[in-house]
Every structure is written in C-alpha cells, then in structure tokens.
Scaffold this active site. Structure first.
Site, short mmCIF file in Angstrom:
data_model
loop_
_atom_site.label_atom_id
_atom_site.label_comp_id
_atom_site.label_asym_id
_atom_site.label_seq_id
_atom_site.Cartn_x
_atom_site.Cartn_y
_atom_site.Cartn_z
N GLU A 86 -6.28 -7.96 -1.58
CA GLU A 86 -6.76 -8.21 -0.28
C GLU A 86 -8.23 -8.00 -0.09
O GLU A 86 -8.79 -6.98 -0.99
CB GLU A 86 -6.21 -7.18 0.56
CG GLU A 86 -4.52 -7.47 1.01
CD GLU A 86 -3.98 -6.52 1.79
OE1 GLU A 86 -4.58 -5.83 2.79
OE2 GLU A 86 -2.80 -6.16 1.92
N GLU A 116 0.89 -1.26 0.09
CA GLU A 116 0.10 0.11 -0.10
C GLU A 116 0.68 1.12 0.09
O GLU A 116 0.87 1.98 1.03
CB GLU A 116 -1.14 -0.06 1.03
CG GLU A 116 -1.96 -1.01 0.99
CD GLU A 116 -3.18 -1.21 2.07
OE1 GLU A 116 -3.14 -0.52 2.94
OE2 GLU A 116 -4.12 -1.84 1.56
C1 GLA Z 1 -4.22 -3.11 4.45
C2 GLA Z 1 -2.89 -3.83 4.40
C3 GLA Z 1 -2.87 -5.03 5.25
C4 GLA Z 1 -3.65 -5.19 6.53
C5 GLA Z 1 -5.27 -4.89 6.14
C6 GLA Z 1 -6.22 -4.52 7.08
O1 GLA Z 1 -4.98 -3.41 3.31
O2 GLA Z 1 -2.19 -3.85 3.22
O3 GLA Z 1 -1.69 -5.30 5.78
O4 GLA Z 1 -3.46 -4.01 7.29
O5 GLA Z 1 -5.24 -3.26 5.29
O6 GLA Z 1 -7.54 -3.84 6.61
#
Ligand code: GLA
Ligand code: ZN
Length: 693
Positions: free
Chosen positions: A309, A149
């Site tokens: 994710e 991210e």
């Molecule tokens: C993000 C991060 C993960 C985790 C999720 C939790 O997408 O990339 O590492 O923290 O949020 O929702």
C-alpha cells in the site's frame, strides 16, 4: 517475480459498490487506462462474504475475480479477519479485545479482535477454508494476504482478556520451566515481586504491574507469538485447497510486533508505506525513513518484497495531509522498487463515498474519473513499470553494509528507566543511517540474530541489549576483517533485561571500559573535536576508559570528563571496532561515516560524492550465491555486470552530477557519459557501460 511482472494496482473494494454495476465496469476500464495489473480484494469484506453466521455469499467476489481475469488483471486475495462483522461481536462478545486497563472493546473499528479466542479462530478458519476452496486455484489469483496490518490497534497489538492471560502463563511455563527461573530472570525480589504461583502473573497494565521490564519484554514476545500462531492458523486454512504463496502487510517501524520473528511465517514480505512527504521543503528525512523501511523489509528475507500500500496523493490520518507534489508519486514509487520492491500498490483504487477514509487519496476520486492529476501520475507509473520488468526480474540489492535494528532491543531500550526517558531507538538508528543514505551506501537492516558474514561494515547504534551469542558473533566478524561501529548505551543488558556485571561483553573488541553515563541538560551539553571540527556531545554521554592499544580519535572538551574518549578505534584481529561515546548531530555522523566508508573501501555505484538530497541504490542479479560474498561485488565504485543503478533526486530543483563515467539510460537506451541531469523529484535508471550497438 510474482505473477511474472512488477505489480501495479492496489486495494480494491467493489463490495462497497455492488449496487452500481456501471461503477464496477468503469473500474475495469480505468484500471486498464492506469496500467493496473493487480488488485487486492477482500481485505475488510467479512460482513459481505458472510452476512449471517455460516452463510457465505461469494458470487460477487467470483464475478469480480473473473472479470478482472478477462482483462489480465491479477488478484491478491485477502482474508477478512482485519475487521469483524456485527453479528459476530454481538453473539460472541469474547472475540472483542480487552485493553490493558481491563476494559473490553465495544463493537466497531478494526484490528481489535482477540487472537486467542477459540470462537474467533473457529469462525475465521471456516471462512478462510471456504475462500480457499472457491478461489485458491483460480488462474488470476496469485497470492494470499493474511488479515490486515496485524496487531495494528493503536500501538497495543495485544488483547489482555483472561484467555490471553492464561495463554501467556502457559507460554512462560514453557519458556522458564520453573518460577525460580522466572523470578530470577525478572529480578523478582525487587519491590518484593516474587511470584509463588503461575496464576499470579498478569500482563503489564497501567493500573497494575508496569515497572517490571523483564515481564514487559516477555509479554511483547508472547504477543508476537500469539499473533504468529493466529496467522499460522489462517495460513493453514487458506492452504487447504491452494498452494499459493502467502503474505501479510507489515507497517512502518511498527513496535508492537517483532517482524524479524514474524518473517518466517510468510513466503513474501510486503508492507504499507506512507512517508510524510512535504512536511518540509527538505525531503531528506522522509526519504531516509522510507529507504530504511524498504531496506528493513528486504532484509527480512533477503528477497524482493512488495509495496502493498501507498497513497497516490495524500493520507487522511495526519493532523494535516499534504498532497504529493507533481513528481513525488513517481519518485516515491520508484524509490520502493529501487530498494527491492517488485510492486507499486495503493490504498486504494477508488475513494469510498462514506465513513472514515472517504478523503484518503485513491487512484479514482469522487469526481472527474480519469481526468485528475492523481490519476495521470498513477498512469505514468503504470506506463513506466512494464519497461523495467525484464530488467529487474531476479535482481535484488546486496549491500556490503548493515545496520543492526532489532525489535527486542527496541522494546528494552525504550522501556528502561534511565539514563533518559526520551530515548528514541528508531530516530537514533535513522540518524546513523542518514549518513549512509546521503553517501549512496546501501545498508541492510538486520536483527541481532542475523548472519554478519559477507558484510564489510556493521553499525549497531544504541544496541542496549545483547542477545545470547551476539557478542561472540561480533567478535568473529571483527576478527575476520569486519568494521564494527557501536555507541553509548550498548551491551548493557541480556535478553531478560538483566545488566551484565564485571565487564562489558565486547570490552576486548571495542577496547574500552565503560564507567558512567551522563544524561546532561542542554546547559551542561558537551562538545568534542573530530578531524579538526567541533561537534556537540549531548543528551547522553558515556564516560569510558580506553584500554591499552586503543586509539582515541576524539575526546570530550568540557566538564569533569573533559579528555575522556568520545570516539575510539580498536584493531582486533583483521578488523576494527569503533565506539561513539555520546549522541551528536548529523554533521558529525556524516564526517565519521565518510571516513568509515573510505577505510572500509565502500563506494557508491557512481563512485562520486553526491549532492545533498540525491542518493543511489543498486539492484544486481540474484545469481546462485545471493550473498554478499560475491567477489565481483567488492569492486569499489563500479558494479558487477547486470547491475541496475537508480539515481534519485529528492530535491525540489534539478541537479547535475558530473564525472560519473560511462552509462546507459536503461529506459531511453541513451548514452550517459560523464554528466547526469536529474529533474526535480525524479529518478533515472542506469546500466553500466555505453549502449550496445
Ligand atoms: C493502512 C490500512 C488501510 C488504510 C490505510 C490508510 O495501511 O491497511 O486499510 O487504512 O492505512 O492510510
Ligand atoms: Zn484475548
């Protein structure tokens, strides 16, 4: 299709369990039970991969990759730059980000390193190269995942340290050449802010320069470039011994980073989706937002993307975190696939025992192993996806409509002073897009730099900034038969936030001359009638004059601008341009766009009016043309051969659609004739025509 299948799995952090071999073995067993075929390793593993400076500890990772390989589970391998080990931040404090207020971070957290720091760059490059050498050619490693991210440090993606300031000045020198050019672009004589030396330039800061919008825009552009430069360096490092494709996980409408610029650094787009399901009984808002995000990610490359994710149950970072109700996990997973995702991945595989995210939903919970509702619902997805793989291979959504969504416009329109300070670009665009979603008309989300060819309808709400060449592109689009919709507060400034003077750049195409913009209080809110129904005109009301030949479809009811145009249409060349002068509500947008779809000849795949909460998407074979120009796609109401139609019900009750024609249920192979029943929170997948005998 990457790895030859629809990927199912998620972030896997075995480094948190190295002392528990029985857990690691149970992971493999449960993954098989859940239909997991791909996991992402290494996302935050730096302190285990390199416990001391220059000392690499990769054996545990190799053991896991091999063990997964034995079970035919593929691996996405991440670089660990998302979080820094303490030995690094202690020995080299300069790797720690400096906030806009000039304060340097203390060690800890994540996503908080300086993208410019030579030490950070050197350390991560060395580690990435070593990972590349050891794992870059492993059979079951299929994709590199850069960092995590990017820029995701609570909205401010950037570092304001002296190294970054210097890099910013160099970037500006390249962009503007001379200070005169820069002072003009930023309108420097206002408040006497003329720069006479490059070293006077400093990033926007709450206790410093925070009113110069041209500077703020360039700082954001620079930040994207700096992060992109960092990524390119990591990509080169992992490619030292490897030819695998590369991705990075993007986020939900993330303002800090221009994904339309970042896109070109990566081979595959992926993103992390966490809609706020069950905030209300009515799930349309989060469904629309998720659909928009998926469409944005797909449109970045006009290629299938990866859902990197999602949560199988709940997140842990909202004020309150509803569990996904039965059915929602399947529906939201298939929703991603229906918009072009070739994967359903989770954060994360197994809940950790401690620290910040121990209550974030995971496939495997602290208690009860596979014997949980969440696990069963994940396993159902794992069972369903393989049946769709062949069907969806080499297919993509190819909408005939597009919505302009542009990062630079986003930055500019929300940063500007007046006519309102609470303009919300994403909300505005989503309100327009909701009308598309409800009608089952798909749309790509594209920036102003994208090609408009092949679209029939382009909608550009709150399109405040016009980038160089944009007006000309729209002109050509309409001239050659396109339908173009735009709104109040559009076409106001150029790329450095300087207002256009003299004429609106699209005055000829839109057929209007904007004069004033009212931002009325609630008590002064206006209204208008459209096709015989009354709607509110509120918050931001442009007063414009129609040019000769422009058709006024609706006018304001009240106030000194009663009778001034609210909705206009102008024929230009072979196409038509529409202007909406004020903000209204969804019932107006629904009525307006339904007329628009009809005039533009756009119908959803089922060719029927959909009940509220139900939508339709279509994936079609990519073919050679992969563009929207394909004649067969212009068939209205029905789809070209090989289309896969997803019908999704986001209501908490079953629905029945009628008069839908003849279809085959792609999964059961049963005939669907005329009537389609959908359970609550569910999706059915159809192919055109009756089952083959
Ligand atoms: C993000 C991060 C993960 C985790 C999720 C939790 O997408 O990339 O590492 O923290 O949020 O929702
Ligand atoms: Zn820095």
């Amino acid at each position: 299709m990457l790895g030859g299948r629809l990927l199912h799995g998620g972030d896997y952090n075995p480094e948190q369990w190295l002392e528990c071999p029985e857990v690691l073995e149970e992971d493999i067993r449960l993954m098989k039970e859940a239909g997991v075929n791909c996991v992402t390793l290494g996302v935050f593993s730096w302190s285990v991969l390199e416990p001391e400076e220059g000392v690499y500890n990769f054996d545990w990772l190799e053991e896991r990759i091999d063990r997964l390989g034995e079970e035919d589970i593929q691996v996405v391998l991440a670089t660990p730059s998302g979080a820094m080990p303490h030995w690094l931040t202690q020995k080299y404090p300069e790797v720690r980000q400096v906030f806009a207020d000039g304060k340097r971070n203390l060690p800890g957290k994540r996503h908080n390193f300086c993208y410019t720091s030579p030490v950070m760059r050197e350390k991560i490059t060395a580690l990435d190269r070593a990972l590349s050498e050891r794992f870059g050619r492993k059979e079951n490693v299929i994709l590199w995942h850069i960092s995590n991210e990017l820029g995701g440090n609570f909205g401010d993606s950037t570092c304001h340290c002296e190294l970054c300031q210097e890099a910013f000045r160099e970037w500006l020198k390249k962009k503007y050449g001379t200070l005169d050019n820069l002072n003009h672009a930023w309108w420097g004589r206002f408040w006497s802010h003329v720069y006479t030396d490059w070293s006077q330039i400093h990033s926007p800061a709450p206790h410093g320069e925070c009113g110069m919008t041209g500077l703020a825009l360039d700082w954001k552009r620079f930040s994207t470039e700096q992060i992109s430069d960092f990524c390119t360096m990591e990509i080169e490092a992992v490619r030292t011994y490897s030819e695998l494709p590369v991705t990075a996980n993007f986020m939900d409408f993330f303002k800090g980073l221009d994904y339309q610029r970042m896109e070109r650094d990566f081979d595959i787009i992926s993103w992390d989706s966490y809609p706020f399901w069950h905030e209300k009984q009515d799930e349309v808002k989060p469904a629309v937002r998720a659909a928009a995000n998926h469409s944005l990610m797909r449109a970045l490359k006009k290629q299938p993307f990866l859902l990197m994710e999602s949560t199988p149950s709940q997140v842990s970072w909202r004020d309150y975190n509803p569990l996904k109700r039965p059915g929602m996990h399947m529906l939201s997973s298939i929703q991603a696939v229906s918009h072009g995702s070739d994967s359903v991945q989770y954060f994360q595989w197994r809940k950790g025992r401690g620290s910040f995210e121990k209550f974030h939903g995971a496939v495997v919970d602290h208690l009860n192993g596979a014997n949980t509702r969440t696990f069963h619902e994940v396993a159902e997805v794992g069972e369903r996806l393989p049946g769709l793989t062949e069907l969806l291979d080499k297919t993509i959504n190819r909408p005939k409509a597009a919505v302009i969504f542009d990062w630079e416009n986003w930055w500019a329109v929300e940063d500007t002073q007046g006519p309102r300070l609470d303009l919300d670009y994403v909300e505005c665009v989503l309100s327009h897009y909701q009308a598309f979603w409800e009608a089952g008309i798909e749309a790509d989300f594209i920036g102003m730099d994208a090609d408009l060819d092949g679209y029939k309808l382009v909608s550009a709400p709150l399109n405040y900034m016009y980038k160089e060449g944009y007006a000309e592109k729209v002109r050509r689009f309409v001239e050659s038969g396109g339908f173009y919709v735009t709104t109040y507060f559009s076409g106001v400034v150029d790329e450095t936030d300087l207002c256009f003077t003299g004429h609106h750049p699209l005055e000829d195409v839109l057929g209007i001359m904007p004069e004033e913009i009212d931002a009325p209080s609630e008590e002064f809110a206006n209204s208008f009638s459209y096709q015989g129904k009354e709607y509110p005109a509120m918050r931001i009301c442009a007063v414009v004059h129609p040019k000769e030949g422009t058709e006024v479809l609706s006018v304001y009811d009240k106030d000194f601008y009663a009778g001034a145009p609210m909705v206009t249409r102008n024929g230009y060349g072979g196409g038509q341009a529409f202007f909406i002068a004020a903000e209204s509500d969804i019932s107006f947008l629904r009525a307006f766009y339904n007329d628009m779809f009809q005039s533009a000849g756009l119908k959803n795949a089922l060719g029927i009016e959909l009940p509220y909460g139900v939508t339709v998407t279509v994936r079609t074979p990519q073919g050679d043309c992969a563009g929207q120009n394909d004649k067969s796609l212009q068939m209205s109401g029905h789809c070209p051969a090989g289309s896969i139609v997803f019908v999704m019900n986001f209501r908490h009750e079953p629905v029945e659609l009628t008069r839908i024609g003849e279809w085959t249920d792609a999964e059961t192979k049963e005939k669907v004739s005329g009537i389609l029943k959908l359970e609550k929170l569910s999706c059915r997948i159809l192919t055109a025509g009756l089952p083959q005998r």
